[in-house]
Design a protein around this motif. Structure first.
Motif, PDB file in Angstrom:
ATOM      1  N   TYR A 178      -5.340  13.349   5.357  1.00  0.00           N
ATOM      2  CA  TYR A 178      -4.729  12.261   4.592  1.00  0.00           C
ATOM      3  C   TYR A 178      -3.298  12.005   5.066  1.00  0.00           C
ATOM      4  O   TYR A 178      -2.860  10.856   5.165  1.00  0.00           O
ATOM      5  N   LYS A 179      -2.564  13.079   5.391  1.00  0.00           N
ATOM      6  CA  LYS A 179      -1.203  12.944   5.919  1.00  0.00           C
ATOM      7  C   LYS A 179      -1.217  12.161   7.235  1.00  0.00           C
ATOM      8  O   LYS A 179      -0.368  11.299   7.466  1.00  0.00           O
ATOM      9  N   ARG A 180      -2.173  12.505   8.108  1.00  0.00           N
ATOM     10  CA  ARG A 180      -2.284  11.796   9.400  1.00  0.00           C
ATOM     11  C   ARG A 180      -2.551  10.319   9.187  1.00  0.00           C
ATOM     12  O   ARG A 180      -2.000   9.474   9.894  1.00  0.00           O
ATOM     13  N   ILE A 181      -3.400  10.005   8.233  1.00  0.00           N
ATOM     14  CA  ILE A 181      -3.710   8.599   7.951  1.00  0.00           C
ATOM     15  C   ILE A 181      -2.455   7.875   7.458  1.00  0.00           C
ATOM     16  O   ILE A 181      -2.121   6.790   7.952  1.00  0.00           O
ATOM     17  N   LEU A 182      -1.750   8.468   6.503  1.00  0.00           N
ATOM     18  CA  LEU A 182      -0.533   7.840   5.985  1.00  0.00           C
ATOM     19  C   LEU A 182       0.534   7.703   7.068  1.00  0.00           C
ATOM     20  O   LEU A 182       1.220   6.672   7.155  1.00  0.00           O
ATOM     21  N   THR A 183       0.657   8.705   7.912  1.00  0.00           N
ATOM     22  CA  THR A 183       1.612   8.646   9.019  1.00  0.00           C
ATOM     23  C   THR A 183       1.284   7.483   9.938  1.00  0.00           C
ATOM     24  O   THR A 183       2.170   6.735  10.360  1.00  0.00           O
ATOM     25  N   ASN A 184       0.023   7.312  10.236  1.00  0.00           N
ATOM     26  CA  ASN A 184      -0.362   6.235  11.138  1.00  0.00           C
ATOM     27  C   ASN A 184      -0.176   4.866  10.496  1.00  0.00           C
ATOM     28  O   ASN A 184       0.198   3.912  11.168  1.00  0.00           O
ATOM     29  N   ILE A 185      -0.411   4.766   9.207  1.00  0.00           N
ATOM     30  CA  ILE A 185      -0.181   3.492   8.518  1.00  0.00           C
ATOM     31  C   ILE A 185       1.314   3.151   8.550  1.00  0.00           C
ATOM     32  O   ILE A 185       1.687   1.996   8.772  1.00  0.00           O
ATOM     33  N   PHE A 218       0.830  -1.204   0.000  1.00  0.00           N
ATOM     34  CA  PHE A 218       0.000   0.000   0.000  1.00  0.00           C
ATOM     35  C   PHE A 218       0.868   1.259   0.000  1.00  0.00           C
ATOM     36  O   PHE A 218       0.671   2.164  -0.804  1.00  0.00           O
ATOM     37  N   LEU A 219       1.830   1.308   0.923  1.00  0.00           N
ATOM     38  CA  LEU A 219       2.653   2.510   1.054  1.00  0.00           C
ATOM     39  C   LEU A 219       3.599   2.703  -0.131  1.00  0.00           C
ATOM     40  O   LEU A 219       3.901   3.839  -0.500  1.00  0.00           O
ATOM     41  N   ASN A 220       4.062   1.619  -0.723  1.00  0.00           N
ATOM     42  CA  ASN A 220       4.931   1.731  -1.892  1.00  0.00           C
ATOM     43  C   ASN A 220       4.180   2.230  -3.122  1.00  0.00           C
ATOM     44  O   ASN A 220       4.778   2.806  -4.023  1.00  0.00           O
TER      45      ASN A 220
END
Length: 162
Positions: free
Chosen positions: A47-54, A27-29
């Motif tokens: 969206y940044k917070r979500i990606l940071t948490n993932i 997902f992250l790649n």
């Protein structure tokens, strides 16, 4: 709880974490903030917070997977170390998945009664994000049920030692 049961749980958790790490990495790649905003216009900071948490979840899962691997590879199975590791995994991986510290999403506790997914986002998110969580939620729920014992057992031991 016998060594064989704890060892079996460690193997199950290690397998779960291996799969989860692969899913989060994929997902992250493949996902950028720009791509999420292109898929669905929304709150960039959210969206940044979500990606940071993932990313944080990925790190916790990688660390947990490594800890399981080390314990399972040792010459003699260390039950105490395994139980402590499972307790930590419960807090770092499972609890963080359902209720992240940065409050990017939350668990709807009533979902257990409705048969629906329990992860709820505070704002609308791209399908890519919601599908990620829908795909992972049942496995996280199963492991949470397996590891809840360590949560209560550890707290009981801590209270008795005081």
């Amino acid at each position: 709880m016998g060594n064989s049961i704890v060892e079996s749980q460690m193997k199950d958790v290690q397998h779960f974490l291996s799969d989860t790490v692969n899913i989060f990495e994929d997902f992250l790649n493949e996902t950028t903030l720009t791509a999420l905003l292109e898929e669905k216009e929304g709150d960039k900071d959210y969206y940044k917070r979500i990606l940071t948490n993932i990313r944080k979840l990925l790190v916790y899962c990688e660390e947990g997977h490594d800890a399981c691997r080390i314990i399972l590879m040792s010459d003699q199975f260390q039950r105490g170390a395994a139980e402590k590791t499972l307790y930590r995994l419960y807090h770092h991986c499972i609890e963080e998945f359902f209720s992240p510290r940065n409050d990017a999403w939350f668990e709807n506790s009533r979902s257990a009664y409705t048969g629906k997914n329990s992860i709820r986002f505070h704002k609308e998110v791209p399908d890519k994000v919601s599908n990620l969580f829908k795909g992972l939620e049942s496995d996280f729920q199963n492991i949470r049920e397996e590891l809840e014992y360590y949560e209560t057992d550890y707290r009981t031991k801590m209270m008795q030692s005081q």
